[in-house]
Design a protein around this motif. Sequence first.
Motif, PDB file in Angstrom:
ATOM      1  N   GLY A 408       0.807  -1.217   0.000  1.00 17.44           N
ATOM      2  CA  GLY A 408       0.000   0.000   0.000  1.00 17.44           C
ATOM      3  C   GLY A 408       0.840   1.267   0.000  1.00 17.44           C
ATOM      4  O   GLY A 408       2.050   1.250  -0.273  1.00 17.44           O
ATOM      5  N   ASN A 503       1.122   2.187  -6.477  1.00 14.50           N
ATOM      6  CA  ASN A 503       0.314   2.838  -5.442  1.00 14.50           C
ATOM      7  C   ASN A 503       0.909   4.174  -5.014  1.00 14.50           C
ATOM      8  O   ASN A 503       0.215   5.195  -4.938  1.00 14.50           O
ATOM      9  CB  ASN A 503       0.217   1.925  -4.214  1.00 14.50           C
ATOM     10  CG  ASN A 503      -0.987   0.996  -4.264  1.00 14.50           C
ATOM     11  OD1 ASN A 503      -2.043   1.374  -4.758  1.00 14.50           O
ATOM     12  ND2 ASN A 503      -0.828  -0.205  -3.763  1.00 14.50           N
ATOM     13  N   LEU A 593      -3.096  -4.486  -1.242  1.00 16.14           N
ATOM     14  CA  LEU A 593      -3.987  -3.350  -1.022  1.00 16.14           C
ATOM     15  C   LEU A 593      -3.765  -2.237  -2.041  1.00 16.14           C
ATOM     16  O   LEU A 593      -2.644  -1.781  -2.257  1.00 16.14           O
ATOM     17  CB  LEU A 593      -3.767  -2.777   0.393  1.00 16.14           C
ATOM     18  CG  LEU A 593      -4.640  -1.582   0.792  1.00 16.14           C
ATOM     19  CD1 LEU A 593      -6.117  -1.983   0.816  1.00 16.14           C
ATOM     20  CD2 LEU A 593      -4.204  -1.049   2.154  1.00 16.14           C
ATOM     21  N   GLN A 595      -5.570   1.307  -2.136  1.00 16.42           N
ATOM     22  CA  GLN A 595      -6.524   2.089  -1.351  1.00 16.42           C
ATOM     23  C   GLN A 595      -7.377   3.014  -2.215  1.00 16.42           C
ATOM     24  O   GLN A 595      -8.513   3.315  -1.858  1.00 16.42           O
ATOM     25  CB  GLN A 595      -5.769   2.891  -0.281  1.00 16.42           C
ATOM     26  CG  GLN A 595      -5.229   2.004   0.840  1.00 16.42           C
ATOM     27  CD  GLN A 595      -4.215   2.716   1.707  1.00 16.42           C
ATOM     28  OE1 GLN A 595      -3.163   3.114   1.241  1.00 16.42           O
ATOM     29  NE2 GLN A 595      -4.527   2.862   2.978  1.00 16.42           N
ATOM     30  N   ASP A 596      -6.838   3.493  -3.307  1.00 15.51           N
ATOM     31  CA  ASP A 596      -7.618   4.361  -4.178  1.00 15.51           C
ATOM     32  C   ASP A 596      -8.605   3.519  -4.973  1.00 15.51           C
ATOM     33  O   ASP A 596      -8.219   2.645  -5.768  1.00 15.51           O
ATOM     34  CB  ASP A 596      -6.686   5.116  -5.133  1.00 15.51           C
ATOM     35  CG  ASP A 596      -7.442   6.127  -5.968  1.00 15.51           C
ATOM     36  OD1 ASP A 596      -7.583   7.273  -5.529  1.00 15.51           O
ATOM     37  OD2 ASP A 596      -7.896   5.750  -7.076  1.00 15.51           O
ATOM     38  N   SER A 597      -9.885   3.757  -4.783  1.00 15.79           N
ATOM     39  CA  SER A 597     -10.914   2.905  -5.388  1.00 15.79           C
ATOM     40  C   SER A 597     -10.878   2.958  -6.913  1.00 15.79           C
ATOM     41  O   SER A 597     -11.071   1.931  -7.585  1.00 15.79           O
ATOM     42  CB  SER A 597     -12.297   3.311  -4.879  1.00 15.79           C
ATOM     43  OG  SER A 597     -12.564   4.668  -5.189  1.00 15.79           O
ATOM     44  N   ARG A 600      -7.939   0.967  -8.102  1.00 14.84           N
ATOM     45  CA  ARG A 600      -8.216  -0.453  -7.884  1.00 14.84           C
ATOM     46  C   ARG A 600      -9.147  -0.992  -8.964  1.00 14.84           C
ATOM     47  O   ARG A 600      -8.901  -2.065  -9.540  1.00 14.84           O
ATOM     48  CB  ARG A 600      -8.831  -0.633  -6.491  1.00 14.84           C
ATOM     49  CG  ARG A 600      -9.073  -2.073  -6.097  1.00 14.84           C
ATOM     50  CD  ARG A 600      -9.488  -2.193  -4.635  1.00 14.84           C
ATOM     51  NE  ARG A 600     -10.704  -1.467  -4.333  1.00 14.84           N
ATOM     52  CZ  ARG A 600     -10.782  -0.430  -3.503  1.00 14.84           C
ATOM     53  NH1 ARG A 600      -9.698   0.017  -2.908  1.00 14.84           N
ATOM     54  NH2 ARG A 600     -11.941   0.164  -3.284  1.00 14.84           N
TER      55      ARG A 600
END
Length: 661
Positions: A408, A503, A593, A595-597, A600
């Motif tokens: 992440g 990321n 992971l 985290q940024d939708s 992702r």
Amino acid sequence: MGDSVPVPVLEGEEKLIAAAHQIVKALHNKKDFLTHDARKILADLGSQLMSSITKLDTLQQSNSKSLEDQLNILQNKIMSWEELEDHQSVIWNCGQEYVHDYLTSVDQLLKFTQQLESNNLGVDKPLDDLLISRAHQLVRTAMNRLQQEFKHLLVQNRQPFQPEHMSFRSNEDDDTSIASFGDDSLEDVLQRDSMSRRSEEYISVVELVHPDVIPDLRCIANLMFNSNYSTDCSQAFVNVRRDALDDFLFILEADKLCIDDVLKMEWNPLNSKIRRWIRCMNIFVRVYLASEKWLSDQIFGELDHSVSSVCFVESSKGSILHLLKFAESVAIGSHQPEKLIRILDMYEVLSDLMPDIDVMFSDDAGLCVRTECQHILTSLAGCARTTFLEFEHAVASSVSANPFRGGGIHHLTRYVMNYMKTLTDYSKILNELLKGDEEEEDSPQDMTPDREEEEEDNSNGLSCYISPLAQYFRSFTSILECNLDDKSKLYKDESLGHLFLMNNIHYMAEKVKNSHDLRTILGDDWIRKHNWRFQQHAMNYERATWSSILSLLREEGVHNPGSNSISRTLLKERLQCFYAAFDEVYKSQTGWLIQDSQLRDDLRISTSLKVIQAYRTFIGRHSNHISDKYIKYGPDDMENFLLDLFEGSPRSLHGSSHRGK
């Protein structure tokens, strides 16, 4: 005030008669040269002159007695207040009638004393000296009384000055503090603090002493200064107002700390005290000192201009120098990156206050305050520069022994970008402080990739002026990327290393793109380059993860040796290997992971298009050669499984068997 006491002026007449008498005596001694009639006339004239001198002596003695009576009357009026009990002896507590009567008596005494000193009565010299001595002693008693009354008026009529009298409510008790280096909680802290910093406003001057007594204070000051008791009056004012200033600093909780206390203080309590100092300095200079200067001008304004200035400086310099001593202690302390924001706040406050300070302490008496303020400002500037450059070193030297969990966004990335975003509020100050430093930093051996690109653009005429802060920000991001690249190599899985870089670089690019100030400083070209970089890492992730797995679904190597027929055994083995590899990817990468939708979803869609298309094609082409019992997942199941990736929570497909329709 009242009428002056009459004192006859006899000096000229006395001298004239005495001179004539001497002439008569001289002529009488030369009687051999005079006729009988001339000698008789001189004898008569001498007798008349002696008679006149005797009359003058008698008149003068009578006048001295009259002056003594007048002095006794004034003494009775003035000394009557010295015989009362303490609680009864404050004239200004007894009413204006008594005040007027006392001031009138003092004024008469002063005029009486001046006339005594200006006339040499000459006949009864001891008596004259005694009268003058008594008059002087009585003047001192009156001046001591006025000094006490002056202090009493200042103390008893002091106006309350509490923080709630200001136009804002201070939140200095807030425990919020700048996070230490690398703490990813920095963003919210800095945003709250920045909002608080911009919202503070201050009211104008206030009444520190009740306005009703200002005329009385001015009257006493004028009287004492005109009586050559200026030092007594000034010292009374300075002592009372200095105590009032100390009380106000106590209300603001401006602790008196020595340099060692500040240097030994942990960051959180020090941060709290710096926040309090910033608010205290603003209120103290812009409100309290401005009001103090106004008060001094009101009382001493009718006297020489320097009087008001000296009284103000002497009463206030101790307090402001105390506040400046704290700033000096902070400036000579350590240079941890988390201190930079606070140091810049202190520099900004003092810099903004300098015009006010220069005006209030403009005379020679205030030179020491102006000089000390400039010295502290220079110290804070040097501390800010050093701390800013120390931040660059801290980023470069941040080492990790273990890979960051899940690939992440590293807390160092968050810290650096949020730190830079916050520093944009201080762009003007930092550009001034860093002016010239960037040239020293641009040695070829130390040039980062972004600096090299910048130099190349400049040589091609593609770039305009780049501010010192922009150059350093580019350096910060380049150093951060180098650090992240080193951290990515800690991952045993190459795919996770690329995901980690994707990321973090995506986070950097989004942070700059969504911040107007950062975007202005670093530029759209910087954003485009970093968008391309994180996309490259996304492609590298796909290649590292799926290339070998999708190669199992290719046509090559599925035919029987020596013929064009499809080998069912090879197809079965290929499919089983594909399922095993997919299950392993699912098991591991559901724990990774993003985290940024949006990022992702984009990576899931991109991966799904490649994987599902290859899988659907493989199953469709060989549906006649593979039994349904060997098809573990349908295409729709595979697509749903891919949607579980990058959630940061490991899952397993072990024992699952699905058939998509």
